[in-house]
Write a protein that holds these residues in place. Structure first.
Motif, mmCIF file in Angstrom:
data_model
loop_
_atom_site.group_PDB
_atom_site.id
_atom_site.type_symbol
_atom_site.label_atom_id
_atom_site.label_comp_id
_atom_site.label_asym_id
_atom_site.label_seq_id
_atom_site.Cartn_x
_atom_site.Cartn_y
_atom_site.Cartn_z
ATOM 1 N N ARG A 197 0.827 -1.204 0.000
ATOM 2 C CA ARG A 197 0.000 0.000 0.000
ATOM 3 C C ARG A 197 0.863 1.257 0.000
ATOM 4 N N GLU A 198 1.918 1.243 0.823
ATOM 5 C CA GLU A 198 2.828 2.395 0.856
ATOM 6 C C GLU A 198 3.560 2.554 -0.477
ATOM 7 N N GLN A 199 3.989 1.417 -1.043
ATOM 8 C CA GLN A 199 4.678 1.433 -2.330
ATOM 9 C C GLN A 199 3.794 2.034 -3.414
ATOM 10 N N SER A 200 2.493 1.883 -3.257
ATOM 11 C CA SER A 200 1.540 2.350 -4.265
ATOM 12 C C SER A 200 1.097 3.792 -4.032
ATOM 13 N N ASP A 207 -0.265 7.182 1.927
ATOM 14 C CA ASP A 207 0.469 7.763 3.052
ATOM 15 C C ASP A 207 -0.042 7.160 4.360
ATOM 16 N N LEU A 208 0.781 6.304 4.948
ATOM 17 C CA LEU A 208 0.397 5.643 6.202
ATOM 18 C C LEU A 208 1.253 6.111 7.370
ATOM 19 N N GLY A 209 1.926 7.260 7.200
ATOM 20 C CA GLY A 209 2.689 7.834 8.303
ATOM 21 C C GLY A 209 3.948 7.074 8.674
ATOM 22 N N GLY A 210 4.515 6.334 7.733
ATOM 23 C CA GLY A 210 5.770 5.631 8.023
ATOM 24 C C GLY A 210 5.611 4.380 8.867
ATOM 25 N N VAL A 211 4.400 3.866 8.960
ATOM 26 C CA VAL A 211 4.153 2.675 9.782
ATOM 27 C C VAL A 211 4.950 1.477 9.266
ATOM 28 N N GLY A 212 5.069 1.364 7.943
ATOM 29 C CA GLY A 212 5.814 0.241 7.380
ATOM 30 C C GLY A 212 7.253 0.212 7.857
ATOM 31 N N LYS A 213 7.909 1.385 7.914
ATOM 32 C CA LYS A 213 9.297 1.450 8.386
ATOM 33 C C LYS A 213 9.400 1.020 9.837
ATOM 34 N N TRP A 214 8.418 1.426 10.629
ATOM 35 C CA TRP A 214 8.435 1.074 12.058
ATOM 36 C C TRP A 214 8.431 -0.442 12.230
#
Length: 456
Positions: free
Chosen positions: A397-400, A403-410
């Motif tokens: 979803r982030e790649q697409s 904007d999820l607020g950087g949750v994936g990085k966390w």
């Protein structure tokens, strides 16, 4: 030559008036070798041949071998009836009612054996051959000879037979010519053939995506957009199987583009098609799903259909969930109700078995829980059986562009255990419970044991 074949080779039908009904290619003129054929297929071919029946490799196994590809399946055609084939092989079973076949099983490999088919006549009862009001074949168990069988096949490049008797190749309807020209062409009148079996439209797209450099003959391509609604007559279980073949063959990106160009995709995934038209982000999610799927397949990795389907249906689920939330519903119930609605609509077009729909729901539900990284139970999600799939979906979803607020990085850093961001101390987790030795419970004596103890 039968009337059916004469119709196919009528003057003015492209190159076909110059092409013989049967072209025999000798062993030294083609590239197929027995070393390229599976041992199981060879056993079936030789047993049929030795029993006095015609035994020929046919269809995709012949086509792909000639193109230098490695076929996954080998199909056999014969003049033996299904019952006669079944008697020859103890490891076989009769299958199918619409189109009776024999499956000969060798461990995990299954060789499909089909009896030569012929066009039905008015003399055949509905129990043997039947056609629907719009021309769809409902039952097709009229047996014939090799020539008639070739004319019943869908594309000319599938009307190629490898004869185990003398290792020659029999090519019908200009199939050898089309293979060399890398052209995909239906045998007979395209509209009639599509009406007989609308899935042939999907097969045309699948072959275009799979076979590099092939083009669709103009007369074969022309009727597809007009006849695309016929796909809605196909049983949803069969459509589900066809979808897996379409998208899990390593050419999903090309396949999606072709399906949309020929106006077929909207009759398979109508809700997703509407989202793709309205939302660029939904388009990017679909494309990234296809790209990632192709990369995994090309790398020899497995692909789970439920992840693929969850990605395709997510834009619609998210949109419907937002509508429920706007009406005052809490996020979790809104998502659950949206999932119910979207899945109910989708299964009218393609069946989705529960073994896939249940994990799809879990992935969607975790999209609401993963962003709550400040929750005391956030880290416990690492032990959720569907965490990895939900995490990959979050990254998708982030790649697409979402904007999820950087949750994936966390979550990535948490798993790498490097520079874990500040969050509440870890509470008791499933892992902690599993590592803790089980507490021994003292067994309470029964009433009779208590009485004995008192008496003692």
């Amino acid at each position: 030559m039968s009337n059916f074949i004469k119709h196919i080779f009528q003057p003015g039908s492209d190159h076909r008036e110059e092409t013989p009904a049967l072209q025999i290619i000798s062993r030294d003129e083609h590239s197929i070798s027995r070393s390229q054929i599976s041992d199981a297929a060879l056993k079936v071919l030789y047993r049929l041949h030795n029993a006095g029946y015609e035994a020929l490799l046919v269809g995709g196994g012949v086509r792909d071998t000639l193109l230098g590809m490695s076929p996954k399946d080998f199909d056999v055609a014969t003049d033996a009836t299904p019952e006669q084939v079944n008697k020859l092989f103890r490891n076989s079973r009769l299958i199918g009612r619409r189109f009776k076949l024999v499956h000969v099983v060798f461990g995990r490999e299954v060789i499909e054996v089909a009896t030569f088919r012929a066009p039905p006549t008015d003399e055949h009862s509905d129990k043997i051959a039947a056609t629907g009001d719009q021309g769809m074949i409902l039952r097709d168990n009229v047996y014939g000879n090799r020539e008639e069988d070739a004319m019943r096949r869908d594309f000319t490049i599938n009307a190629l037979y490898y004869n185990i008797a003398d290792f020659s190749l029999y090519a019908y309807a200009g199939g050898w010519h089309d293979l060399k020209q890398r052209q995909l062409r239906l045998i007979g009148d395209p509209e009639t053939r599509y009406r007989e079996d609308p899935v042939r439209m999907l097969r045309a797209i699948r072959f275009l995506g799979k076979l590099n450099g092939f083009t669709l003959a103009p007369d074969t391509a022309a009727p597809i957009p007009m006849l695309a609604p016929l796909l809605e007559q196909i049983p949803s279980a069969r459509m589900f199987d066809e979808c897996l073949k379409l998208f899990l063959a390593g050419k999903a990106c090309e396949t999606l583009e072709l399906l949309r160009n020929y106006q077929l995709f909207g009759h398979i995934f109508p809700g997703t098609e509407q989202c793709l038209r309205d939302d660029d982000q939904a388009c990017e999610l679909a494309l990234n799903t296809m790209r990632n799927t192709d990369k995994r397949i090309q790398a020899g990795k497995s692909v789970t259909p439920y992840f693929f389907l969850a990605s395709l249906l997510w834009p619609q689920v998210a949109r419907v969930a937002r509508e429920f939330e706007s009406a005052g519903m809490a996020p979790h119930p809104a998502l659950q109700k949206a999932a119910d609605r979207v899945l109910a609509q989708q299964i009218r077009h393609t069946a989705i078995p529960k073994r896939f729909s249940i994990p799809m729901r879990e992935i969607w539900e975790l999209q609401l829980r993963l962003p709550k990284i400040q929750s005391r139970k956030a880290r416990e999600l690492l032990t959720h059986p569907r965490f990895r799939a939900a995490y990959d979906f979050l990254l998708l979803r982030e790649q697409s562009g979402e904007d999820l607020g950087g949750v994936g990085k966390w979550w990535t850093r948490l798993q790498e255990d490097e520079g874990v961001p500040e969050a509440p101390r870890r509470s008791k987790s499933y892992t902690d419970e599993e590592q803790r030795p089980p507490r021994k419970r003292r067994r309470r004596p029964s009433s009779s044991q208590n009485n004995n103890q008192r008496r003692g």
